[in-house]
Structures are given as C-alpha cells and as structure tokens.
Design an enzyme around this catalytic site. Structure first.
Site: not given
Ligand SMILES: *Cc1c(COP(=O)(O)O)cnc(C)c1O
Length: 389
Positions: A43, A271
């Site tokens: 999956k 940041y």
C-alpha cells in the site's frame, strides 16, 4: 541537470527482506499450520518505494496486498498473476465488476459490502476471493466478535451462489510491536469465535511476524502473514534496530550540499534562528526539505551523513533545504553527496525517532518531486542509454 534529490531503491533488498520474513515463519513453532504464505503489503505506493520496484523485488511473494483498486489493476497489467488483496475492500458496486475481471480479492469488513455483493449475485463473472475480518480489539475495521459468525455465514451463502470464491478469516493487531499480552488477548478473542470456521487465516503484520511469540497460537488451514514495513528494511519495533533481524534498507534518500559557508560565533541559522553557533563553525546547506518528505520535526542533532561522515542537522528544516554541521567534515564542499537516510547513512528508523514519528510515515511521505531511481540503473554508466556525443 535536475535537482539531485533522489530516492535510490535497492530492489534486491526487497527480495532479501522477504526471505527474512520466510525464515521467521518457517522457524516459528506452529499450531498445526502446514502452510505459510506471505501477502506482501505494498500500500501507499509500496511504502514510498514505487510499485514498479515492488513488483520486481517482491516477485517471490505469494500475493500482494494494497488499498487502491487502480493500483491493483496496474499490478495485473504489469504481469502480476498471483493473488491480490484489497485491505480495505471495495467501496462501490461498480468496483465488483473490476474485482471479477482482474481476479482481485477483497477484505469484507462491513455489512454494506455484503449487501453490494448480494445485489451483484447472479451476474456472470469469476468468483471473488475474500477475507472476512473481525474487530478483535483495535476498533478500526471488522465485524464485532458477536456478529462475526453470522457475517461469515452470509459470505458462505455468497460462495454457494458463486459470487465469492475462497473465504478466509482475518484480524489486525493494534499493539504487536510492544505488547504480547494485548496481542494474545486479541488473538484469543479471534480464535474463540473463528477457530472452527474453514479457510485460511491472516493475522500477522511485520511486528507479529518478527516477534514470533504468537505463532503457536495462530490456528487455521494456512497462515497468510501480512508484512509491510519490514519488507522495506525498517523495524516495526521502537527499541530493536532493523539490522538485528538482518533486514536491509530498501531506500536511500540522497541529496547534495548546495552551499558551504561559515556561521559566525553567536549567529543563528534557518527559520526562527533556533540554532546558534557557540563558536564560528562550518555549515552546509542540503537540497532536501519537508516538501521532499524530510520531516520538519527533525530536531537539531538528527543524524545525517555528508561525504561519508556522520554528522548532524542543525536548526529548523525548511521546505526545500536543511542545514548541517560540517565541523566533522572539513573536506565537504558544494556538490558533496549527502545521505539523509538509508544505506551508507543513518537508518530511517533513527531519523524517525529524532522527529517523533515512525519509518512508515517517512517512507510513505517521500513526495513525488523526489526522483525514484533503481540502484541497478544508477550503477550503469550514464552513457548507457544516451546516444554517442
Ligand atoms: C498496513 C497493514 C499491514 C502491514 O503492516 P506493517 O506494520 O507495515 O507490517 C497489514 N495488514 C493491514 C490490514 C494493514 O493495513
């Protein structure tokens, strides 16, 4: 030249890890199971590795289990002839025709699916193999224990009518990675209801396969294990490394340094300037960020390998870049290869631990803009498939 952020897929590692699973299934004491088979769970685009690589590397699996009907059809079109199983089953009456046409098996977990099959009965077409799944305590999908036998009987009636083929029994464990007690309780509940019903049984995810502590209690005509994460070379356990099971990482996430400079003493980087240099230090900027699937929650200190040397990331991960400490790598320069996880670098489990998640999320979260390259293609000289200059 394209931006060099790449997931290198080691196809033979997938086959190797499947062998590890088989060794575990064979070695475990069994409660009268004469036959062990493996649904390779592919999956989420084979946990981020790509269906093409999975089809190649997991050729020896007995079946493929996934979620998406389109992906199942893709596997058929690529020549997969062995069983395929939809782990969430089908969603719409129109899906039934595709299941028949492509011989795709389905999990049955709700009464709506049984109703849709009943409505499709009488229509000419191949019988559909199915697993009736029980909610044995995870409370996600499956019939309740007290309604299970009634629903199984409905499935058997659909079998009589030619709509269903082989019917198996299934459940899913909530805590096989850390609690044998909880898992035993789920299995006991499942056995108490389903033990004497006919058909193959499918219960074990990666953790249950590798832990082996449950195997003596698994009863059924045959056992179809459902390993996922371990096939890709990551560990289902928080405190046991994949290496301890001889699993090999199937993906290496690699990039390059695109800038190298000196961070002055006292200055911050990235940041929020969350990391400050105590003294002047060499730093590098790597062409990989959270828009590539590297976790933004990875903290300063998360291991990373630059030019073959293990060092650490520093500061916040940006969308397209992250910063690394180059003090241990004086030879590093622009273009030096970086391994974010996988062969030659930290394990994906280590990076997951440092960012508060599990390898499954990181692997499945590698984004489409990251090129996927098969290891074997990468090793070919670059001139191979190009016309002579
Ligand atoms: C994802 C999944 C698996 C595989 O689980 P792993 O922990 O990756 O081995 C098995 N069964 C079901 C129903 C699943 O959804």
């Amino acid at each position: 030249m394209p931006r060099d952020t790449t997931a290198i897929i080691d196809v033979p590692a997938l086959g190797h890890n499947l062998q590890v699973v088989r060794r575990h299934l064979k070695a475990a004491p069994s409660a009268g199971n004469h036959h062990h088979a493996v649904w390779a769970v592919i999956k989420a685009n084979a946990y981020g590795h790509g269906l093409q690589a999975a089809l190649q590397g997991l050729q020896q699996a007995d079946g493929l289990a996934l979620l998406d009907l389109e992906e199942a059809v893709y596997c058929r079109e690529r020549g997969w002839t062995k069983p395929i199983l939809l782990l969430e089953g089908f969603f719409d009456p129109a899906d039934i025709e595709l299941l028949r046409q492509h011989r795709i098996g389905t999990v049955l977990h709700n009464v709506e699916q049984l109703d849709m099959l009943a409505a499709a009965t009488g229509v000419h077409g191949a019988a559909i193999d199915a697993y009736v799944t029980m909610n044995s305590g995870m409370h996600r999908l499956g019939f309740q224990p007290d309604e299970y036998r009634q629903m199984f009987a409905r499935a058997q009636a659909l079998q009589q009518a030619g709509t269903l083929g082989t019917i198996g029994k299934m459940t899913h464990f909530a805590s096989a990675d850390y609690s044998v007690e909880i898992t035993r309780a789920q299995l006991d509940r499942f056995n108490a209801i389903a033990r004497d019903l006919p058909g193959p049984v499918s219960v074990c995810n990666s953790a249950a396969v590798l832990a082996q502590t449950l195997t003596p209690y698994i009863v059924g005509e045959s056992q179809w294990a459902r390993p996922g994460i371990c096939l890709y070379g990551a560990s289902p356990f928080l405190h046991i490394a994949a290496q301890a099971f001889d699993l090999r990482p199937a993906m290496a996430l690699v990039a390059r340094l695109i800038n190298v400079h000196t961070l002055p003493a006292g200055d911050g980087i990235g940041y929020g300037l969350t990391f400050h240099a105590e003294q002047a230090m060499r730093v590098g900027i790597v062409s990989c960020g959270y828009a590539d699937g590297y976790p933004r929650h990875a903290t300063t200190g998360t291991p990373i390998t630059v030019g073959g040397v293990r060092t650490r990331i520093i500061g916040r991960v940006s969308m397209d870049m992250l910063a690394v400490d180059l003090d241990p790598v004086p030879q590093a320069r622009v273009g030096t290869p970086v391994i974010l996880w996988g062969n030659g670098g930290p394990s994906v489990d280590e990076v997951a631990l440092a960012s508060g998640t599990i390898a499954n999320e990181l692997l499945a979260g590698v984004t489409p803009r990251v090129r996927r390259v098969l290891e074997e293609d990468r090793q070919k000289p670059a001139t191979d498939d190009r016309p002579p200059a």
